[in-house]
Design a protein around this motif. Structure first.
Motif, PDB file in Angstrom:
ATOM      1  N   HIS A  64      12.280 -39.778 -29.644  1.00 25.50           N
ATOM      2  CA  HIS A  64      10.968 -39.149 -29.793  1.00 25.50           C
ATOM      3  C   HIS A  64      10.337 -39.084 -28.400  1.00 25.50           C
ATOM      4  N   GLY A  65      10.765 -38.119 -27.610  1.00 25.80           N
ATOM      5  CA  GLY A  65      10.291 -38.049 -26.238  1.00 25.80           C
ATOM      6  C   GLY A  65      10.774 -39.255 -25.456  1.00 25.80           C
ATOM      7  N   ASN A  66       9.829 -39.975 -24.839  1.00 29.00           N
ATOM      8  CA  ASN A  66      10.229 -41.163 -24.080  1.00 29.00           C
ATOM      9  C   ASN A  66      10.132 -42.441 -24.905  1.00 29.00           C
ATOM     10  N   VAL A  67      10.142 -42.282 -26.229  1.00 32.69           N
ATOM     11  CA  VAL A  67      10.182 -43.406 -27.170  1.00 32.69           C
ATOM     12  C   VAL A  67      11.454 -43.295 -28.010  1.00 32.69           C
ATOM     13  N   ALA A  91      16.526 -60.550 -24.036  1.00 34.77           N
ATOM     14  CA  ALA A  91      16.523 -60.178 -22.621  1.00 34.77           C
ATOM     15  C   ALA A  91      16.088 -58.734 -22.382  1.00 34.77           C
ATOM     16  N   HIS A  92      15.824 -57.970 -23.427  1.00 37.94           N
ATOM     17  CA  HIS A  92      15.425 -56.567 -23.257  1.00 37.94           C
ATOM     18  C   HIS A  92      14.131 -56.495 -22.454  1.00 37.94           C
ATOM     19  N   ARG A  93      14.057 -55.619 -21.462  1.00 36.73           N
ATOM     20  CA  ARG A  93      12.969 -55.643 -20.490  1.00 36.73           C
ATOM     21  C   ARG A  93      11.846 -54.660 -20.771  1.00 36.73           C
ATOM     22  N   LYS A  94      12.059 -53.723 -21.681  1.00 37.69           N
ATOM     23  CA  LYS A  94      11.033 -52.713 -21.963  1.00 37.69           C
ATOM     24  C   LYS A  94      10.259 -53.074 -23.236  1.00 37.69           C
ATOM     25  N   PRO A  95       9.071 -52.486 -23.416  1.00 40.30           N
ATOM     26  CA  PRO A  95       8.259 -52.825 -24.596  1.00 40.30           C
ATOM     27  C   PRO A  95       8.981 -52.546 -25.908  1.00 40.30           C
ATOM     28  N   LEU A  96       8.889 -53.517 -26.827  1.00 40.03           N
ATOM     29  CA  LEU A  96       9.479 -53.413 -28.159  1.00 40.03           C
ATOM     30  C   LEU A  96       8.390 -53.575 -29.214  1.00 40.03           C
ATOM     31  N   HIS A 125       2.610 -44.610 -19.665  1.00 39.94           N
ATOM     32  CA  HIS A 125       2.284 -45.321 -18.434  1.00 39.94           C
ATOM     33  C   HIS A 125       3.534 -45.530 -17.575  1.00 39.94           C
ATOM     34  N   SER A 126       3.328 -46.022 -16.374  1.00 41.49           N
ATOM     35  CA  SER A 126       4.408 -46.251 -15.410  1.00 41.49           C
ATOM     36  C   SER A 126       5.397 -47.282 -15.945  1.00 41.49           C
ATOM     37  N   LEU A 127       6.675 -46.922 -15.973  1.00 42.77           N
ATOM     38  CA  LEU A 127       7.692 -47.829 -16.509  1.00 42.77           C
ATOM     39  C   LEU A 127       7.789 -49.142 -15.739  1.00 42.77           C
ATOM     40  N   PRO A 128       7.836 -49.147 -14.393  1.00 43.86           N
ATOM     41  CA  PRO A 128       7.917 -50.447 -13.712  1.00 43.86           C
ATOM     42  C   PRO A 128       6.703 -51.334 -13.972  1.00 43.86           C
ATOM     43  N   GLY A 163      -2.118 -43.678  -9.727  1.00 43.97           N
ATOM     44  CA  GLY A 163      -3.048 -44.115 -10.764  1.00 43.97           C
ATOM     45  C   GLY A 163      -4.463 -44.256 -10.239  1.00 43.97           C
ATOM     46  N   MET A 164      -4.606 -44.846  -9.069  1.00 49.76           N
ATOM     47  CA  MET A 164      -5.943 -45.044  -8.519  1.00 49.76           C
ATOM     48  C   MET A 164      -6.541 -43.727  -8.012  1.00 49.76           C
ATOM     49  N   ALA A 165      -5.690 -42.856  -7.428  1.00 47.16           N
ATOM     50  CA  ALA A 165      -6.181 -41.552  -6.989  1.00 47.16           C
ATOM     51  C   ALA A 165      -6.651 -40.725  -8.184  1.00 47.16           C
ATOM     52  N   ALA A 166      -5.877 -40.765  -9.289  1.00 47.77           N
ATOM     53  CA  ALA A 166      -6.259 -40.017 -10.479  1.00 47.77           C
ATOM     54  C   ALA A 166      -7.576 -40.525 -11.058  1.00 47.77           C
ATOM     55  N   PHE A 167      -7.767 -41.829 -11.025  1.00 44.72           N
ATOM     56  CA  PHE A 167      -9.028 -42.393 -11.523  1.00 44.72           C
ATOM     57  C   PHE A 167     -10.208 -41.899 -10.688  1.00 44.72           C
ATOM     58  N   LEU A 168     -10.053 -41.948  -9.387  1.00 39.85           N
ATOM     59  CA  LEU A 168     -11.140 -41.534  -8.491  1.00 39.85           C
ATOM     60  C   LEU A 168     -11.408 -40.034  -8.580  1.00 39.85           C
ATOM     61  N   GLN A 169     -10.371 -39.278  -8.875  1.00 41.05           N
ATOM     62  CA  GLN A 169     -10.498 -37.820  -8.981  1.00 41.05           C
ATOM     63  C   GLN A 169     -10.782 -37.358 -10.406  1.00 41.05           C
ATOM     64  N   LYS A 170     -10.923 -38.331 -11.318  1.00 40.96           N
ATOM     65  CA  LYS A 170     -11.246 -38.047 -12.722  1.00 40.96           C
ATOM     66  C   LYS A 170     -10.257 -37.070 -13.362  1.00 40.96           C
ATOM     67  N   ARG A 171      -8.961 -37.399 -13.210  1.00 37.01           N
ATOM     68  CA  ARG A 171      -7.893 -36.612 -13.817  1.00 37.01           C
ATOM     69  C   ARG A 171      -6.864 -37.531 -14.441  1.00 37.01           C
ATOM     70  N   THR A 172      -5.948 -36.969 -15.214  1.00 34.31           N
ATOM     71  CA  THR A 172      -4.873 -37.742 -15.837  1.00 34.31           C
ATOM     72  C   THR A 172      -3.782 -38.025 -14.820  1.00 34.31           C
ATOM     73  N   PRO A 173      -3.352 -39.269 -14.651  1.00 34.12           N
ATOM     74  CA  PRO A 173      -2.307 -39.558 -13.669  1.00 34.12           C
ATOM     75  C   PRO A 173      -0.963 -38.977 -14.083  1.00 34.12           C
ATOM     76  N   GLU A 174      -0.164 -38.637 -13.082  1.00 33.49           N
ATOM     77  CA  GLU A 174       1.191 -38.155 -13.296  1.00 33.49           C
ATOM     78  C   GLU A 174       2.147 -39.156 -12.668  1.00 33.49           C
ATOM     79  N   PHE A 175       2.543 -40.147 -13.461  1.00 31.08           N
ATOM     80  CA  PHE A 175       3.360 -41.229 -12.939  1.00 31.08           C
ATOM     81  C   PHE A 175       4.798 -40.773 -12.711  1.00 31.08           C
ATOM     82  N   LEU A 176       5.383 -41.283 -11.637  1.00 30.22           N
ATOM     83  CA  LEU A 176       6.767 -40.972 -11.273  1.00 30.22           C
ATOM     84  C   LEU A 176       7.712 -42.111 -11.582  1.00 30.22           C
ATOM     85  N   ASN A 177       7.170 -43.231 -12.066  1.00 28.53           N
ATOM     86  CA  ASN A 177       7.975 -44.425 -12.366  1.00 28.53           C
ATOM     87  C   ASN A 177       8.656 -44.961 -11.120  1.00 28.53           C
ATOM     88  N   LYS A 178       7.915 -44.916 -10.019  1.00 30.01           N
ATOM     89  CA  LYS A 178       8.429 -45.408  -8.741  1.00 30.01           C
ATOM     90  C   LYS A 178       7.350 -46.216  -8.052  1.00 30.01           C
TER      91      LYS A 178
END
Length: 258
Positions: A11-14, A93-98, A200-203, A243-258
């Motif tokens: 389901h997308g990234n889920v 040991a799974h590292r991502k949200p469950l 949100h950002s995966l890392p 994330g912080m730039a998007a907050f200050l610019q009042k827009r939705t962040p576009e995370f790169l997972n990096k």
């Protein structure tokens, strides 16, 4: 043809993992737990997946371990095979949200599997319990360790010593579950929650999961230091800058997972 014990839906990234034993009670056989561990291993390696929902059948999330297999074991074989350790540790040991989406029975290993997840959403017909005492054994996959942390010592003792189960509403009241929903909305609600996490950002998600997990295994001072180091390390991420730039610019962040 025998169907796979774990069904996988994207389901997308889920990812949705459905425990699908031929027995609708979903006994946690070695085959099923191996398949679940394999699926989670692939998800851990797939950067496109940010969160996972685990659910069961209409009758049971999982109603316990494989009693037929356990009844044939002696101590030497259970110890040599590391029974309930060898493959269950791969889930831990799974590292991502469950997210566990629990409907019907979550008993014994089923309750323990739900507690291994990061969030538990319960259908209004869900039942949680650690009935191992009725079989003459001690819970073996975290029932005596995770349940007191989730529900408190008194209720955990009551459940483990008597084998009595609790309802979804009781699980919500004690903190074992975070939400109770109508059974027909269970999977949709769990996927919605997973989607709200997965954007949100995966890392960062992985770091938060690691930090919260550490809180149960260390002193407060050690946990705070661990958290602070992760917080400080986050300033090396491009996603922190975005994330912080998007907050200050009042827009939705576009995370790169990096």
């Amino acid at each position: 043809m025998k169907r796979a014990p774990v069904l996988i839906e994207k389901h997308g990234n889920v990812t949705l993992l459905r425990l699908a034993s031929e027995n609708p009670l979903n006994p946690l056989t070695d085959e099923l737990v191996d398949a679940l561990g394999d699926a989670l291993g692939r998800i851990d390696a797939d950067d496109a997946v940010h969160a996972t929902v685990i659910t069961g059948s209409e009758k049971a999330f999982a109603a316990g371990a494989d009693i037929v297999a356990m009844s044939a074991l002696d101590y030497a074989e259970a110890f040599r095979r590391d029974y309930v350790g060898r493959n269950w540790d791969r889930i831990r040991a799974h590292r991502k949200p469950l997210i566990a989406a629990v409907q019907g029975y979550a008993l014994g290993g089923g309750c323990e599997l739900a507690m291994m997840c990061d969030i538990v959403i319960a259908a209004d017909d869900a039942t949680f319990g650690q009935p191992e005492v009725k079989l003459g054994i001690v819970p073996g996959a975290g029932g005596t360790q995770r349940l007191p942390r989730a529900a408190g010592k008194s209720l955990a003792m009551q459940m483990c010593l008597s084998g009595a189960s609790i309802s979804a509403q009781q699980a919500l009241a004690c903190g074992l579950a975070s939400r109770v929903v109508a059974r027909e909305r269970l999977v949709a609600e769990a996927l919605d929650m997973a989607g709200s996490i997965a954007r949100h950002s995966l890392p960062v998600l992985m770091a938060i999961k690691e930090a919260v997990g550490r809180s149960f295994e260390s002193s407060l001072s050690d946990g705070l230091l661990f958290e602070r180091r992760l917080f400080q390390a986050g300033f090396a991420l491009r996603d922190q800058k975005e994330g912080m730039a998007a907050f200050l610019q009042k827009r939705t962040p576009e995370f790169l997972n990096k």
